[in-house]
Design a protein around this motif. Structure first.
Motif, PDB file in Angstrom:
ATOM      1  N   UNK A 111      -3.863 -14.308   4.523  1.00  0.00           N
ATOM      2  CA  UNK A 111      -2.412 -14.239   4.296  1.00  0.00           C
ATOM      3  C   UNK A 111      -1.977 -12.857   3.824  1.00  0.00           C
ATOM      4  N   UNK A 112      -2.825 -12.179   3.051  1.00  0.00           N
ATOM      5  CA  UNK A 112      -2.473 -10.855   2.507  1.00  0.00           C
ATOM      6  C   UNK A 112      -3.728  -9.990   2.512  1.00  0.00           C
ATOM      7  N   UNK A 113      -4.014  -9.316   3.618  1.00  0.00           N
ATOM      8  CA  UNK A 113      -5.239  -8.522   3.722  1.00  0.00           C
ATOM      9  C   UNK A 113      -5.319  -7.465   2.614  1.00  0.00           C
ATOM     10  N   UNK A 114      -6.494  -7.322   1.976  1.00  0.00           N
ATOM     11  CA  UNK A 114      -6.653  -6.356   0.877  1.00  0.00           C
ATOM     12  C   UNK A 114      -6.906  -4.945   1.401  1.00  0.00           C
ATOM     13  N   UNK A 115      -5.935  -4.388   2.091  1.00  0.00           N
ATOM     14  CA  UNK A 115      -6.071  -3.060   2.690  1.00  0.00           C
ATOM     15  C   UNK A 115      -5.420  -2.034   1.770  1.00  0.00           C
ATOM     16  N   UNK A 116      -6.165  -1.057   1.249  1.00  0.00           N
ATOM     17  CA  UNK A 116      -5.589  -0.079   0.324  1.00  0.00           C
ATOM     18  C   UNK A 116      -4.493   0.761   0.977  1.00  0.00           C
ATOM     19  N   UNK A 117      -3.417   0.977   0.256  1.00  0.00           N
ATOM     20  CA  UNK A 117      -2.326   1.822   0.752  1.00  0.00           C
ATOM     21  C   UNK A 117      -2.546   3.286   0.406  1.00  0.00           C
ATOM     22  N   UNK A 118      -3.604   3.568  -0.380  1.00  0.00           N
ATOM     23  CA  UNK A 118      -3.970   4.937  -0.727  1.00  0.00           C
ATOM     24  C   UNK A 118      -5.471   4.983  -0.953  1.00  0.00           C
ATOM     25  N   UNK A 119      -6.030   6.182  -1.003  1.00  0.00           N
ATOM     26  CA  UNK A 119      -7.459   6.320  -1.294  1.00  0.00           C
ATOM     27  C   UNK A 119      -7.740   5.788  -2.697  1.00  0.00           C
ATOM     28  N   UNK A 120      -8.793   4.981  -2.830  1.00  0.00           N
ATOM     29  CA  UNK A 120      -9.151   4.396  -4.119  1.00  0.00           C
ATOM     30  C   UNK A 120     -10.542   4.857  -4.529  1.00  0.00           C
ATOM     31  N   UNK A 121     -10.703   5.115  -5.816  1.00  0.00           N
ATOM     32  CA  UNK A 121     -12.008   5.424  -6.397  1.00  0.00           C
ATOM     33  C   UNK A 121     -12.138   4.611  -7.675  1.00  0.00           C
ATOM     34  N   UNK A 122     -13.072   3.681  -7.699  1.00  0.00           N
ATOM     35  CA  UNK A 122     -13.264   2.789  -8.844  1.00  0.00           C
ATOM     36  C   UNK A 122     -14.602   3.120  -9.499  1.00  0.00           C
ATOM     37  N   UNK A 123     -14.589   3.647 -10.743  1.00  0.00           N
ATOM     38  CA  UNK A 123     -15.864   3.927 -11.422  1.00  0.00           C
ATOM     39  C   UNK A 123     -16.687   2.664 -11.596  1.00  0.00           C
ATOM     40  N   UNK A 124     -17.959   2.777 -11.298  1.00  0.00           N
ATOM     41  CA  UNK A 124     -18.872   1.647 -11.414  1.00  0.00           C
ATOM     42  C   UNK A 124     -19.863   1.858 -12.555  1.00  0.00           C
TER      43      UNK A 124
END
Length: 364
Positions: A111-124
């Motif tokens: 219903x709502x694809x999780x497609x980023x609208x900008x470049x994402x960087x998530x610290x792991x």
């Protein structure tokens, strides 16, 4: 026809066994593989995917329970409008989250694809897997060199040995990263009291889940005397559990996992409530695959400030994506417009069971 009115189907369920690169040692077990349950749900020309990896400490659901419940649920929702299907799954979500999460998340992302609208960087977070005095310096240096600034070490085995091990890690890290210490329910109250009294707090971000999930009184007693900040994970299975934590004030940090929440909307409600109550939130599942961790990454990018624990996707010997997202400088990177593409031949190769339910066969 609105998206919520579109009928659910076809639906594909897979039961996978994914061998790990290295055995994953926990206080209660050592994992050599992940038993992963994957769902793909179609709504017309759109599809979504979801997954879960059941683990005994997070739920009473066994792998057999999850597979049985998934097959039951898919027959209940196939052919129904998507909105009705979500409502049907919601009724069992808290009771059997790991069996609900694959279908619920697949529907939500269709219903709502999780497609980023900008470049994402998530610290792991980087996990120190070795307990070997000879190998651990090299492993820790490799993690720091790869850009990880939060490291996790596992304890909950023997208090004296655990205290020495944490002190050794602190010495090797030398202030270059925060340290999360996870007991995975391995301690009695007496052992936990000894542990927190002997570990130097310097550099310790949190001490996680020392007791079994139901040991609320012990957790409150420990919070009253611990110089180490405390975090709960396995104790928080439902919204009611979160409210109990808030009422008791027995930890300042709470960790959530998508599979344990049972769906994306439920996960985001938990995060919002915890933040409103002034709790620090950690998100992510170290026992998950590409799909579940991807969904957690998208949520973390907009809602979480702490290093993510959604690093399970790095543990299997093979990724399930044809276009796998990468970790660069200790952060998972999702480029703008990224849409994960599963390698379905690889999925089939790891499948030990599957079920296909066609729309036409079940529509009412």
């Amino acid at each position: 026809m609105s998206a919520a009115e579109r009928p659910v189907g076809p639906v594909e369920l897979y039961r996978l066994r994914l061998p790990l690169r290295t055995p994953y040692r926990l206080s209660f077990a050592t994992l050599d593989d992940f038993e992963l349950f994957l769902a793909r749900v179609w709504l017309g020309g759109d599809s979504g995917v979801g997954e879960s990896v059941p683990l005994a400490v997070y739920s009473t659901e066994t792998a057999e329970d999850v597979w049985s419940a998934l097959r039951e649920s898919v027959r209940a929702i196939a052919g129904r409008p998507a909105g009705e299907a979500l409502a049907t799954l919601e009724r069992s979500r808290e009771r059997r989250p790991f069996a609900t999460a694959p279908l619920m998340t697949a529907l939500e992302t269709a219903l709502a694809p999780p497609v980023p609208s900008e470049d994402l960087a998530v610290p792991l977070l980087g996990t120190v897997l070795s307990h070997d005095e000879d190998r651990s310096p090299e492993e820790i240096e490799a993690l720091l060199g790869a850009g990880y600034r939060t490291l996790k070490v596992k304890v909950g085995f023997d208090v004296a040995a655990d205290v020495r091990w944490v002190a050794r890690v602190q010495e090797l890290v030398d202030g270059r990263a925060r340290i999360r210490v996870d007991a995975n329910q391995g301690y009695s109250f007496e052992a936990a009291r000894e542990f927190v009294g002997c570990v130097e707090p310097e550099g310790i971000e949190v001490f996680e889940q020392p007791f079994d999930p139901g040991e609320w009184d012990a957790m409150a007693r420990l919070a009253a005397l611990s110089p180490l900040p405390l975090m709960l994970d396995e104790s928080i299975a439902t919204a009611a559990d979160l409210e109990r934590l808030i009422e008791l004030g027995c930890a300042g940090t709470v960790k959530f996992k998508l599979a344990k929440a049972g769906g994306l909307a439920a996960l985001e409600r938990l995060i919002a409530r915890a933040r409103d109550a002034g709790l620090q939130v950690v998100l992510g599942n170290g026992v998950a695959g590409d799909v579940g961790n991807l969904h957690e990454l998208v949520v973390a990018a907009r809602a979480i400030a702490t290093a993510g624990e959604m690093n399970g996707f790095l543990k299997p010997s093979r990724r399930l994506l044809t276009n796998p997202y990468e970790v660069v400088d200790g952060s998972a990177r999702l480029p703008r417009g990224y849409a994960a593409e599963l390698d379905w031949e690889r999925v089939e190769a790891h499948a030990v069971d599957r079920l296909d339910v066609a729309l036409a066969a079940t529509a009412s």
